[in-house]
Design an enzyme around this catalytic site. Sequence first.
Site, PDB file in Angstrom:
ATOM      1  N   SER A  34       0.832  -1.217   0.000  1.00 14.05           N
ATOM      2  CA  SER A  34       0.000   0.000   0.000  1.00 14.05           C
ATOM      3  C   SER A  34       0.858   1.256   0.000  1.00 14.05           C
ATOM      4  CB  SER A  34      -0.897   0.018   1.234  1.00 14.05           C
ATOM      5  OG  SER A  34      -1.760  -1.087   1.226  1.00 14.05           O
TER       6      SER A  34
HETATM    7  C1  SAM Z   1      -3.259  -3.916  -0.204  1.00 13.69           C
HETATM    8  S1  SAM Z   1      -2.649  -5.518   0.010  1.00 13.69           S
HETATM    9  C2  SAM Z   1      -1.968  -5.493   1.640  1.00 13.69           C
HETATM   10  C3  SAM Z   1      -0.843  -4.509   1.815  1.00 13.69           C
HETATM   11  C4  SAM Z   1       0.020  -4.748   3.011  1.00 13.69           C
HETATM   12  N1  SAM Z   1      -0.687  -4.652   4.265  1.00 13.69           N
HETATM   13  C5  SAM Z   1       1.231  -3.855   3.039  1.00 13.69           C
HETATM   14  O1  SAM Z   1       2.076  -4.076   3.918  1.00 13.69           O
HETATM   15  O2  SAM Z   1       1.374  -2.947   2.233  1.00 13.69           O
HETATM   16  C6  SAM Z   1      -4.114  -6.476   0.267  1.00 13.69           C
HETATM   17  C7  SAM Z   1      -3.850  -7.944   0.477  1.00 13.69           C
HETATM   18  O3  SAM Z   1      -5.046  -8.545   0.953  1.00 13.69           O
HETATM   19  C8  SAM Z   1      -5.021  -9.896   0.539  1.00 13.69           C
HETATM   20  N2  SAM Z   1      -6.360 -10.480   0.694  1.00 13.69           N
HETATM   21  C9  SAM Z   1      -7.443 -10.354  -0.110  1.00 13.69           C
HETATM   22  N3  SAM Z   1      -8.473 -11.054   0.377  1.00 13.69           N
HETATM   23  C10 SAM Z   1      -8.041 -11.644   1.526  1.00 13.69           C
HETATM   24  C11 SAM Z   1      -8.647 -12.499   2.479  1.00 13.69           C
HETATM   25  N4  SAM Z   1      -9.912 -12.891   2.372  1.00 13.69           N
HETATM   26  N5  SAM Z   1      -7.894 -12.909   3.528  1.00 13.69           N
HETATM   27  C12 SAM Z   1      -6.592 -12.517   3.660  1.00 13.69           C
HETATM   28  N6  SAM Z   1      -5.983 -11.712   2.775  1.00 13.69           N
HETATM   29  C13 SAM Z   1      -6.689 -11.263   1.732  1.00 13.69           C
HETATM   30  C14 SAM Z   1      -4.508  -9.827  -0.880  1.00 13.69           C
HETATM   31  O4  SAM Z   1      -3.961 -11.062  -1.290  1.00 13.69           O
HETATM   32  C15 SAM Z   1      -3.480  -8.689  -0.775  1.00 13.69           C
HETATM   33  O5  SAM Z   1      -2.179  -9.198  -0.643  1.00 13.69           O
END
Ligand code: SAM
Length: 402
Positions: A73
Amino acid sequence: MTVQLDGAGAMREAMVAALRKEGSITSGSVASAMNTVPRHEFAPDEPLVNVYQTGTTLWPKTDANGRKTSVVSAANIQAIQLEQAGVGPGMNVLEIGSGGYNAALIAEVVGPTGSVTTVDIDADIVDRARAGLARAGYEHVNVVHADAEHGVADNGPYDRIIVTVGAWDSPPAWLDQLTPNGRIVVPLRFAAITRLISFDRSPDSPSLSADNYRLGAFVPMQGDGAADEKLTAVTPDIGLRVDQNSTLTFDVPALRKALNSKPVQSWSGKPFDMPDELELYLLTSGPEMPMLHAAQDAVDQGVVDRTVRIGTPALVRGGSFAYRVKRENPETVSGYETGVIAHGPQAEQVGGELLSMIQTWAGEHYRRNAAQIAYHPNGTDTSGLIGWHTAKRHGVLTVAWS
Ligand SMILES: C[S@@+](CC[C@H](N)C(=O)[O-])C[C@H]1O[C@@H](n2cnc3c(N)ncnc32)[C@H](O)[C@@H]1O
């Protein structure tokens, strides 16, 4: 003593200074964490100059349709969420959606007496997060591969749950795994918009309440908590988007005809300011409105105002509709004035109705965090609820304006 900074260290300092200036960082603990964690270790192929921008996402992963499913992010969104969460030393924190960097920031803030778990549904991202955390020296963060719809019960209860993926609901597991005074920070989607909401729990009530929300966008939730929206195409370039639980229907031929009619413009005399707050008010205080979206071609051809490109609430009545626009006006505090464009046989009435809502907002709710947002899990007595509300799978979301 003068500390010599390497290139990344100097860029990190500049990023933190910029985040403080724009108001995304407000506390010493978040500033210190962002000054310490080497962000570039979590996006090793990205140029340093991108890594240390305040508003740039890194290392995108896309699905077969080219849609982003994961990113590291943007630093400003991470700072905002960390400030909303109010993480402190010794806390036990669950991060939903991994990448590694944000988990390392949380680990810095909770310190050696705290604990951090981060969970991701995508095995690749879990690997990336583990590798980045190891490179940066945060191996003690627990990285779990699972669907966060069910939380991570083994490491709970959590003082804070920080959701870093676009959610449509708050599943029961998150509440079950939250301490009685815990807080959930979540980018929650409702009425076809997302707000980063900081929900507090109190031991006296099953409901969550929020006095703080911000604008922000995230990749959508996958797995059991995934949700869709309904998009009605008025033309190939212009669409109306509503929540998956909406019952609104549209007279598409009449609206298409209205688009070709001469627009009626009216001006409020009120400043165009805090458009995200006005947008929330329009969507949650009167008749249900869809979000009107347009492709760049429709803007270039003058069919709709450029505001529509990023989406704006539209008041639709049969074959007529209205949406808000802005124009320069040095007489207002922001230098711009809010107005309305309306199309269709009832353009005057629909435009007048929307303008009057804008004036009410400007007169009574023209400030940040004016809405009271609450979430009532299923099983809570919601018979006395007043104000705008929308039913989710696991509860009811309310937005009140007082
Ligand atoms: C914006 S990214 C996270 C960014 C991260 N927190 C960082 O350090 O920048 C969103 C993440 O959520 C994950 N995601 C989507 N649906 C999910 C779910 N149901 N459970 C866990 N993770 C999920 C995606 O695979 C993705 O890697």
